[in-house]
Design a protein around this motif. Structure first.
Motif, PDB file in Angstrom:
ATOM      1  N   ILE A 152       0.903  -1.091   0.066  1.00 18.19           N
ATOM      2  CA  ILE A 152       0.084   0.388  -0.056  1.00 18.19           C
ATOM      3  C   ILE A 152       1.171   1.733  -0.144  1.00 18.19           C
ATOM      4  CG2 ILE A 152      -1.722   1.375   1.511  1.00 18.19           C
ATOM      5  CD1 ILE A 152      -3.154  -1.139   0.521  1.00 18.19           C
ATOM      6  N   ILE A 153       1.947   0.801   0.939  1.00 18.73           N
ATOM      7  CA  ILE A 153       3.311   2.595   0.388  1.00 18.73           C
ATOM      8  C   ILE A 153       3.204   2.807  -1.127  1.00 18.73           C
ATOM      9  CG2 ILE A 153       4.776   2.812   1.446  1.00 18.73           C
ATOM     10  CD1 ILE A 153       4.195   2.200   4.161  1.00 18.73           C
ATOM     11  N   PHE A 154       3.609   1.200  -1.534  1.00 21.68           N
ATOM     12  CA  PHE A 154       4.156   1.635  -3.135  1.00 21.68           C
ATOM     13  C   PHE A 154       3.287   1.946  -3.431  1.00 21.68           C
ATOM     14  CE2 PHE A 154       7.830  -1.344  -2.789  1.00 21.68           C
ATOM     15  CZ  PHE A 154       8.745  -0.383  -1.778  1.00 21.68           C
ATOM     16  N   VAL A 155       1.837   2.176  -3.245  1.00 22.44           N
ATOM     17  CA  VAL A 155       0.508   3.098  -4.462  1.00 22.44           C
ATOM     18  C   VAL A 155       0.826   4.589  -3.308  1.00 22.44           C
ATOM     19  CG1 VAL A 155      -1.552   2.218  -4.192  1.00 22.44           C
ATOM     20  CG2 VAL A 155      -0.067   0.629  -4.626  1.00 22.44           C
ATOM     21  N   PHE A 156       0.661   4.409  -2.145  1.00 19.90           N
ATOM     22  CA  PHE A 156       0.881   6.018  -2.040  1.00 19.90           C
ATOM     23  C   PHE A 156       1.697   6.539  -3.063  1.00 19.90           C
ATOM     24  CE2 PHE A 156      -1.339   6.606   2.188  1.00 19.90           C
ATOM     25  CZ  PHE A 156      -1.969   5.839   1.522  1.00 19.90           C
ATOM     26  N   ILE A 157       3.229   5.929  -2.227  1.00 13.09           N
ATOM     27  CA  ILE A 157       4.806   6.528  -3.383  1.00 13.09           C
ATOM     28  C   ILE A 157       3.843   6.791  -4.461  1.00 13.09           C
ATOM     29  CG2 ILE A 157       6.493   6.725  -4.442  1.00 13.09           C
ATOM     30  CD1 ILE A 157       7.321   5.250  -1.310  1.00 13.09           C
ATOM     31  N   TRP A 158       3.461   6.015  -5.547  1.00 16.12           N
ATOM     32  CA  TRP A 158       3.038   5.883  -6.787  1.00 16.12           C
ATOM     33  C   TRP A 158       2.276   7.369  -7.272  1.00 16.12           C
ATOM     34  CZ3 TRP A 158      -0.609   1.884  -9.083  1.00 16.12           C
ATOM     35  CH2 TRP A 158      -0.507   1.144 -10.294  1.00 16.12           C
ATOM     36  N   ILE A 159       1.499   7.183  -6.854  1.00 20.67           N
ATOM     37  CA  ILE A 159       0.411   8.450  -6.600  1.00 20.67           C
ATOM     38  C   ILE A 159       1.053   9.549  -6.857  1.00 20.67           C
ATOM     39  CG2 ILE A 159      -1.873   9.560  -5.164  1.00 20.67           C
ATOM     40  CD1 ILE A 159      -2.824   6.528  -4.800  1.00 20.67           C
ATOM     41  N   ARG A 160       1.887   9.601  -5.403  1.00 19.28           N
ATOM     42  CA  ARG A 160       2.396  10.930  -5.224  1.00 19.28           C
ATOM     43  C   ARG A 160       3.197  11.403  -6.185  1.00 19.28           C
ATOM     44  NH1 ARG A 160       7.271  12.028  -0.568  1.00 19.28           N
ATOM     45  NH2 ARG A 160       7.630  13.988  -1.932  1.00 19.28           N
ATOM     46  N   ALA A 161       4.295  10.734  -6.875  1.00 18.19           N
ATOM     47  CA  ALA A 161       4.712  10.217  -8.364  1.00 18.19           C
ATOM     48  C   ALA A 161       3.620  11.023  -9.699  1.00 18.19           C
ATOM     49  CB  ALA A 161       5.198   9.851  -8.938  1.00 18.19           C
ATOM     50  N   THR A 162       2.368  10.562  -9.061  1.00 17.96           N
ATOM     51  CA  THR A 162       1.297  11.168 -10.620  1.00 17.96           C
ATOM     52  C   THR A 162       0.643  12.326 -10.713  1.00 17.96           C
ATOM     53  OG1 THR A 162       1.286   8.339 -10.388  1.00 17.96           O
ATOM     54  CG2 THR A 162      -0.564   9.841 -11.576  1.00 17.96           C
ATOM     55  N   LEU A 163      -0.073  12.149  -9.458  1.00 14.36           N
ATOM     56  CA  LEU A 163      -1.365  13.408  -9.324  1.00 14.36           C
ATOM     57  C   LEU A 163      -0.298  15.438  -8.624  1.00 14.36           C
ATOM     58  CD1 LEU A 163      -3.323  11.400  -7.895  1.00 14.36           C
ATOM     59  CD2 LEU A 163      -3.337  11.920 -10.825  1.00 14.36           C
ATOM     60  N   PRO A 164      -0.810  15.453  -9.350  1.00  7.10           N
ATOM     61  CA  PRO A 164      -0.484  16.841  -9.610  1.00  7.10           C
ATOM     62  C   PRO A 164      -2.138  17.261  -7.999  1.00  7.10           C
ATOM     63  CG  PRO A 164      -2.205  17.366 -11.171  1.00  7.10           C
ATOM     64  CD  PRO A 164      -1.723  15.873 -10.465  1.00  7.10           C
ATOM     65  N   ARG A 165      -1.060  18.399  -6.948  1.00  3.55           N
ATOM     66  CA  ARG A 165      -2.204  18.982  -6.146  1.00  3.55           C
ATOM     67  C   ARG A 165      -3.167  19.670  -6.595  1.00  3.55           C
ATOM     68  NH1 ARG A 165       1.877  22.321  -4.413  1.00  3.55           N
ATOM     69  NH2 ARG A 165       3.246  20.992  -3.766  1.00  3.55           N
ATOM     70  N   LEU A 166      -4.386  19.154  -5.381  1.00  5.36           N
ATOM     71  CA  LEU A 166      -5.638  19.514  -5.469  1.00  5.36           C
ATOM     72  C   LEU A 166      -5.282  21.193  -5.253  1.00  5.36           C
ATOM     73  CD1 LEU A 166      -8.174  17.088  -4.567  1.00  5.36           C
ATOM     74  CD2 LEU A 166      -7.537  17.591  -6.274  1.00  5.36           C
ATOM     75  N   ARG A 167      -6.436  21.840  -5.558  1.00  2.00           N
ATOM     76  CA  ARG A 167      -7.294  23.491  -4.897  1.00  2.00           C
ATOM     77  C   ARG A 167      -7.209  23.037  -3.667  1.00  2.00           C
ATOM     78  NH1 ARG A 167      -8.771  25.919  -9.471  1.00  2.00           N
ATOM     79  NH2 ARG A 167     -10.848  26.044  -8.242  1.00  2.00           N
ATOM     80  N   MET A 168      -7.347  24.312  -2.841  1.00  2.00           N
ATOM     81  CA  MET A 168      -8.542  23.670  -1.496  1.00  2.00           C
ATOM     82  C   MET A 168      -9.446  24.009  -1.739  1.00  2.00           C
ATOM     83  SD  MET A 168      -6.898  24.362   1.566  1.00  2.00           S
ATOM     84  CE  MET A 168      -7.391  24.357   2.739  1.00  2.00           C
ATOM     85  N   ASP A 169     -10.380  24.803  -2.443  1.00  2.00           N
ATOM     86  CA  ASP A 169     -11.553  24.617  -2.603  1.00  2.00           C
ATOM     87  C   ASP A 169     -12.031  23.190  -3.954  1.00  2.00           C
ATOM     88  OD1 ASP A 169     -10.519  25.388  -5.297  1.00  2.00           O
ATOM     89  OD2 ASP A 169     -12.085  25.932  -6.369  1.00  2.00           O
ATOM     90  N   GLN A 170     -11.393  22.356  -4.223  1.00  2.00           N
ATOM     91  CA  GLN A 170     -11.877  21.274  -4.948  1.00  2.00           C
ATOM     92  C   GLN A 170     -11.881  20.621  -3.646  1.00  2.00           C
ATOM     93  OE1 GLN A 170      -8.435  21.095  -7.767  1.00  2.00           O
ATOM     94  NE2 GLN A 170      -9.384  21.854  -9.195  1.00  2.00           N
ATOM     95  N   LEU A 171     -10.204  20.754  -2.553  1.00  2.00           N
ATOM     96  CA  LEU A 171     -10.269  19.407  -1.779  1.00  2.00           C
ATOM     97  C   LEU A 171     -11.223  19.263  -0.520  1.00  2.00           C
ATOM     98  CD1 LEU A 171      -7.137  18.408   0.279  1.00  2.00           C
ATOM     99  CD2 LEU A 171      -8.014  19.832   1.160  1.00  2.00           C
ATOM    100  N   MET A 172     -11.533  20.661  -0.142  1.00  2.00           N
ATOM    101  CA  MET A 172     -13.368  20.658   0.299  1.00  2.00           C
ATOM    102  C   MET A 172     -14.399  20.649  -0.387  1.00  2.00           C
ATOM    103  SD  MET A 172     -12.604  22.195   3.624  1.00  2.00           S
ATOM    104  CE  MET A 172     -11.227  21.694   3.947  1.00  2.00           C
ATOM    105  N   ASN A 173     -14.240  20.512  -1.663  1.00  2.00           N
ATOM    106  CA  ASN A 173     -15.796  19.921  -2.391  1.00  2.00           C
ATOM    107  C   ASN A 173     -15.612  18.189  -2.587  1.00  2.00           C
ATOM    108  OD1 ASN A 173     -17.171  22.308  -3.380  1.00  2.00           O
ATOM    109  ND2 ASN A 173     -16.012  22.964  -4.585  1.00  2.00           N
ATOM    110  N   PHE A 174     -14.588  18.069  -2.424  1.00  2.00           N
ATOM    111  CA  PHE A 174     -14.120  16.422  -3.338  1.00  2.00           C
ATOM    112  C   PHE A 174     -14.839  15.293  -1.362  1.00  2.00           C
ATOM    113  CE2 PHE A 174     -11.838  12.242  -3.287  1.00  2.00           C
ATOM    114  CZ  PHE A 174     -12.510  11.780  -4.694  1.00  2.00           C
ATOM    115  N   ALA A 175     -13.833  16.821  -0.286  1.00  2.00           N
ATOM    116  CA  ALA A 175     -14.886  15.996   0.952  1.00  2.00           C
ATOM    117  C   ALA A 175     -15.726  15.844   1.402  1.00  2.00           C
ATOM    118  CB  ALA A 175     -13.892  16.385   2.196  1.00  2.00           C
ATOM    119  N   TRP A 176     -16.378  16.892   1.012  1.00  2.00           N
ATOM    120  CA  TRP A 176     -18.032  17.342   1.942  1.00  2.00           C
ATOM    121  C   TRP A 176     -18.803  16.747   0.641  1.00  2.00           C
ATOM    122  CZ3 TRP A 176     -18.680  17.232   6.847  1.00  2.00           C
ATOM    123  CH2 TRP A 176     -17.524  18.104   7.027  1.00  2.00           C
TER     124      TRP A 176
END
Lengths: 217, 171, 398
Positions: free
Chosen positions: C314-338
């Motif tokens: 699972i940590i390898f998947v975390f690392i893989w995701i870290r190397a793939t995806l860009p950072r979300l914006r704050m509003d995107q983050l909150m929208n996604f959560a809620w």
């Protein structure tokens, strides 16, 4: 659908990950101390002094004219002129630098010294691994450390070296031609003088013989 | 009264006293978090696992953060110059001591108090859940409803007031 | 023989405790267990940092660290000795405290950060009979101490007297609070099905096989979507990319630990990774069967190998995701959560209830699967609907 593009992106990175183990062409970095990339043609780091022949002391092109010292924007060059003279490549007696220091911790690699040098004697080096443990002593390059043979210059900057060699050869040829012309003129003058003297002698046999003509140098 | 109980009680009381006596509000809030943790430790020593963990989860994890946010969002970080104690502190102490004595006396002499200490009933998490879902389901639902209403109210307060301004030609 | 290997740590503990007089045993046993955690997980962390650097390097078509091996020799070990000089560097660096900082709180923050993280390991089952404190409310304990990390983050950000630190702390707390809800709700579905908050009970519920395949919760519709939700929320809880807004280097330097250096920085770094391991460990316990084997014919492999193997995967998947995806914006983050995670988690609880009360046959699979898939598609569409994608127009930065 949500998440589709994420999967696509993950596939791309996964391909990169495994591809980097199988194809060397993917890897963009070079393992530096062992592997090196060829340097670009116009690479320049810090200046050095060119000398002809094998002896750095004898063949140094620099004549301590101090133009570079005066032009240097950060004032990193320090030159002390010699009192005596030694013959340069043309055979003329010239002053030479007793001390020629460049502080490369001050130098900004602007190449102005190279532009202004009329004697093709200061050029830019490509050496970049200059790290030392002594920042005061080892970063102050003295004449002995700066002097590099012309063959080195030809190796690092072939095109520029050929150009500067041509300039030097032309200067030399010009000087030789001048010397030759001067010598011929001298010979001619001598002959004329001799003829005159002979004529004079013929006219006045008791006249004293002419003094030795001053030798051209 | 074990040593552990004395230590946790001391820490809790000291932290609570600190909350009241410090001037910097953020320090007070952090000391309050310590007091909450101390209370949770006391619950754990009484074998009330669920209450103890819930105390940490709700009070240290959420309430303390809420208080800290409230402090940060409402005022600047400057500490007030004036002393915590006002001139009438002696009278305050006297009044509270009196109230405490009265309450203590009332509790101790109350007929509702059982004369012998009952054996603490074991309350595993499963029993608590069963009780909440069967016997106390109505209070639970009412609490849930109240909280939902409060949340909706908060959302309405936080909504943008002027809708026209929002659609005014911005990209 | 394999049973011996499976229980090797348990037996070793008993053997070690055997040397101690009877009176001291209740004191010594936890001490040995604590020192086990304090040794194993930081060591695991140091290895993982190397894997992370090398893995991200390979994903970006670089080599990654490949120089440092065994000190004073020419053996390079492909760079796996890197953690030693890294750690030494951290320990010997100057410890700088800003003049304006609140000295006491600044000092306490990394400690307060590490304590709950280490506490959360006490309930994790690392293997068969390898749970240090098997509480009745173990899951609740985990979430309770996990919530205490936020206060440490706030302490670090506030006491530094630095606007980047404070911004980072605010972001971190907002993010942690928002994502804790889907995290807990996705775990609630498991609790509903198992009927216990005890982590060993949850594993026991998954530890049986039909046709040689384990009954892991991830192999059910509600478990699958619960695992996805838990995974995303744990990414956010451990501040990993794409949810690394609290420490977004390009925006706010290092977030709440901008003003930390030397050993305190190392503590934060360690705390963050240990928190990540702990939350992954919980995810494994809840959805991936903990220390159990996926197939019955693999059950002979020692349980702790399964746990650490799953953790590493699972940590390898975390690392893989870290190397793939860009950072979300704050509003995107909150929208996604809620607007996405929370409704989906609530629907998932409903589905778990339906799963519990329907008869165990193919209809159950159909109904639950359809509900989950429909909810996912509709919520995903709803989330994407109001997004004006396309060329961004800047109002002030032209």
């Amino acid at each position: 659908m949500l998440g589709e593009q994420i999967i696509k992106g993950m596939a791309v990175t996964a391909r990169n990950f495994f591809g980097s183990y199988f194809s060397k062409n993917r890897l963009t970095t070079v393992q530096y101390p062992e592997e090196r990339l060829p340097q670009k043609g116009n690479t320049r780091q810090f200046p050095f002094l060119v000398y002809d022949g094998d002896d750095a002391e004898k063949g140094l092109r620099c004549v301590a004219c101090q133009i570079c010292e005066k032009e240097c924007p950060p004032k990193c060059i320090y030159i002390v002129k010699s009192k005596d003279k030694k013959p340069d490549y043309k055979g003329q007696p010239q002053i030479y630098p007793l001390t020629f220091d460049i502080d490369i911790s001050v130098c900004m690699s602007c190449q102005i010294c190279v532009e202004v040098c009329p004697f093709e004697s200061i050029k830019m080096n490509t050496e970049f691994e200059l790290s030392t443990a002594d920042r005061f002593g080892d970063l102050l390059l003295t004449k002995e450390k700066l002097a590099k043979p012309n063959s080195y210059y030809q190796k690092i900057h072939p095109a520029d070296a050929a150009e500067s060699d041509a300039v030097i050869a032309a200067e030399k040829a010009k000087a030789e031609a001048k010397a030759k012309a001067a010598a011929e003129a001298k010979v001619k003058a001598d002959a004329e003088a001799k003829a005159k003297a002979a004529a004079a002698a013929a006219a006045a046999p008791i006249a004293p013989p002419p003094a030795n003509p001053p030798t051209t140098t | 009264m074990t040593l552990a109980l004395i230590i946790t009680a001391l820490v809790t009381v000291l932290a609570a006293a600190t909350v009241m006596s410090l001037r910097n509000l953020v320090h007070c809030a952090l000391a309050m978090a310590v007091a909450f943790s101390g209370v949770a430790a006391l619950y754990l020593q009484l074998n009330a696992e669920f209450v103890g963990f819930a105390e940490i989860l709700v009070y240290v994890g959420a309430i303390a953060i809420l208080i800290v946010f409230a402090i940060l969002l409402t005022r600047s970080g400057e500490t007030p110059e004036k002393s915590v104690l006002t001139s009438g502190w002696l009278a305050g102490v006297a009044v509270s001591a009196m109230v405490f004595t009265l309450l203590g006396w009332a509790v101790l002499t109350s007929s509702a108090l059982p004369k012998e200490i009952a054996i603490a009933p074991a309350a595993p998490v499963k029993n608590i859940g069963d009780a909440l879902m069967s016997k106390f389901v109505l209070p639970l639902e009412i609490v849930g409803l109240v909280l939902t209403a409060a949340m909706i109210g908060a959302v309405i307060i936080a909504l943008k007031e002027d809708k026209k301004d929002n659609s005014g030609g911005q990209p | 023989m394999f049973d011996q290997l499976d229980q090797i740590f348990v037996n070793a503990l008993h053997w070690l405790v055997g040397f101690v007089p009877e009176v001291l045993r209740p004191l010594v046993t936890p001490l040995i267990c604590i020192s086990f955690i304090l040794m194993v997980f930081p060591a695991f962390f140091s290895i993982i940092t190397i894997f992370e650097r090398k893995g991200i390097g390979r994903i970006q078509n670089r080599y990654g660290p490949n120089r440092v091996g065994i000190p004073f020799t020419k053996i390079r070990l492909a760079g796996f000795g890197q953690f030693l000089p890294d750690g030494l560097k951290m320990l010997t660096k100057e410890d700088i405290v800003p003049r304006a900082a609140d000295k006491l709180v600044h000092f306490l923050a990394p400690v307060v950060m590490l304590i709950p993280v280490l506490l959360s390991y006490s309930v994790l089952p690392f293997g068969k009979n390898m749970t240090l404190a098997d509480y009745d409310a173990g899951l609740l304990f985990f979430f309770a101490v996990g919530g205490a990390v936020e206060i440490a983050v706030f302490m670090a950000g506030w006491s530094s007297r630095n606007k980047y630190s404070l911004l980072g702390a605010m972001r971190a707390i907002a993010q942690m609070v928002s994502y804790e809800i889907p995290l807990i709700l996705s775990a609630v579905s498991v609790v509903m099905i198992v009927g216990s908050l005890k982590l060993t009970d949850i594993i026991a519920h998954q530890n049986h096989y039909t046709f040689g395949i384990a009954h892991w919760h991830v192999f059910t519709p509600w478990g699958f979507i619960g695992f996805v939700l838990f995974f995303i929320a744990s990414l956010a809880e451990s501040n990993r990319t794409p949810f690394d807004l609290p420490e977004a280097e390009s925006e706010i330097i290092a977030g709440y630990f901008t003003e930390y250096s030397g050993f305190k920085f190392a503590l934060f770094f360690l705390g963050e990774y240990l928190g990540m391991f702990a939350i992954i460990g919980l995810g494994i316990t809840l959805f991936l069967g903990g220390w159990t084997a996926p197939f019955s014919f693999l059950a002979w492999i020692p349980s702790w190998i399964w746990f650490f193997g799953k953790l590493t995967a699972i940590i390898f998947v975390f690392i893989w995701i870290r190397a793939t995806l860009p950072r979300l914006r704050m509003d995107q983050l909150m929208n996604f959560a809620w607007k996405f995670m929370l409704p989906l988690a609530l629907i998932n609880i409903l589905v778990a209830g339906i799963w519990h009360y329907m008869a165990a046959d193919w209809q159950r699979w159909l109904v639950c699967g359809a509900l989950i898939a429909g909810a996912y598609v509709l919520l995903g569409r709803g989330l994407m609907q109001n997004q004006k994608l396309g060329k961004r127009i800047y109002r002030y930065a032209e």
